[in-house]
Design a protein around this motif. Sequence first.
Motif, short mmCIF file in Angstrom:
data_model
loop_
_atom_site.label_atom_id
_atom_site.label_comp_id
_atom_site.label_asym_id
_atom_site.label_seq_id
_atom_site.Cartn_x
_atom_site.Cartn_y
_atom_site.Cartn_z
N ARG A 417 0.90 -1.17 0.07
CA ARG A 417 0.14 0.01 0.08
C ARG A 417 0.78 1.25 0.07
O ARG A 417 0.31 2.47 -0.26
N THR A 418 2.16 1.17 0.13
CA THR A 418 3.03 2.41 -0.07
C THR A 418 4.21 1.87 -0.66
O THR A 418 4.81 0.65 -0.82
N ALA A 419 4.76 2.88 -1.73
CA ALA A 419 5.92 2.60 -2.64
C ALA A 419 7.22 2.07 -1.70
O ALA A 419 7.89 1.09 -2.03
N THR A 420 7.29 2.38 -0.46
CA THR A 420 8.74 2.04 0.37
C THR A 420 8.30 0.77 0.68
O THR A 420 9.25 -0.18 0.65
N ARG A 421 7.25 0.21 1.25
CA ARG A 421 6.80 -1.15 1.61
C ARG A 421 7.06 -2.24 0.24
O ARG A 421 7.47 -3.29 0.63
N ALA A 422 6.42 -1.60 -0.80
CA ALA A 422 6.68 -2.45 -2.13
C ALA A 422 8.14 -2.74 -2.43
O ALA A 422 8.50 -3.96 -2.75
#
Length: 459
Positions: A417-422
């Motif tokens: 749900r966030t770019a950092t987590r992806a």
Amino acid sequence: MFGTSGIRGPVGSEVTAALALSVGRAVASEDYDCVVVGRDVRKSGAVLVDALTAGLRECGADVLEAGVASTPTIARAVARTDADAGVVVTASHNPAPDNGIKLWSASGKAFGPERLAAIESRVGDDEYDLQSWDEQGSSEPLADATDRHAAALREAVTVADPPSIVVDIGNGTGGLTAGVLSDLGCEVTTLNGQRDGAFPGRPSEPTRETLGDLSALVAATDADLGIAHDGDADRMQAVDETGAFVPKDALLALFAREAASDGDTVAAPVGTSMAVDDALAAVGASVTRTRVGDGFVADRAARSDVVFGGEPSGAWIWPDETPCPDGPLAACKLAELVADRGPLSALVASVETHPIRRTSLEVADKNAVMDRVRDRVRERYDDIDALDGVYVDLEDGWFLLRASGTEPLVRVTAEARTATRAERLEADAVDVLEDAIAAGSNPERESDRDADLLAPDRP
């Protein structure tokens, strides 16, 4: 011999008249007594159909010849004519040098693994029920297959305010779509409409990269949307009224949300975006995930609670209409949706998307690497699914490691749900994969690791 979508490969080496003859003999020897046969526009298809038909008839099956037609046209004809099976000579979205063979059951659904295994066994063992001269099968034309398909499409939708549509036929068998949309009152412009198995207009597979001409034409005109098919028209992709390619997962979410209501289920393969789950949750529906391949999606879509099945590659299945992915039907459904709900760009914008990351690593032995990947993932994570590759579901995202069906690659997909987590999930998945690859090139490292895992706890 059979991959996830039948037999496919280069003509003259992997796909030959001898192979087609053998498959025809095997199908008839499995007691499929009446078989619908057709092909896509590839020039090599004529020779392959001749050989396939000879094999069927030689072993006693009667053949209904549908000629050149879309794959969903032929699949629908199997059920309508009460035939026992269907065979389409097609390589679908593959490039022009390829061809292939796909088998269809009496219901119009692709052959499942058990039926394919029986055919493959007969071909491998060269075991056929050849008939005497007076027991061989007959052959007759099936001239109305496309007309009957078109009539069914006109009945399947209601387009109250017909939009203007550009249809990129891709030089294949999807001309049916343009005719039906015109019958429904749409203003239709065609692109790459001449049938040509060399696919001179663009590559057969419709993707963001190959649909530049369609996007430009839609953007330069007053068209409300653009539609594109692959060579045999079982796939459909779209561009909106601005000429922007509709993301595949967004299109799946739109079709799924429109088909489903409270308590319903939609079938989609592992690796499908959370955007589809979110869109369905808003209407009280849910996703059931399958192995990758439209045949597996169709199998799941046969369940009574499943109202739609889709694969982001462009295979869309409405089980109440047909168990076969039907590109022309999808085109008509999308035209109906735009007519009822407004601009396609606004519909796409209503689908909340999430950051998704994709990469792949080349490997020497896909199966061995994936075995080691499964072991490592089970050690590190609790919620995993090994249905097709290794799928790890986390609260805020997921990742999938899956061997390519056609190349020496293992593919990595991660979404959150966030770019950092992806990015973090992709890095974690790649770390698992690299560790599994390295272990294969260093057996001593793997032996030491296994010994550590099995050793008793030390004080």
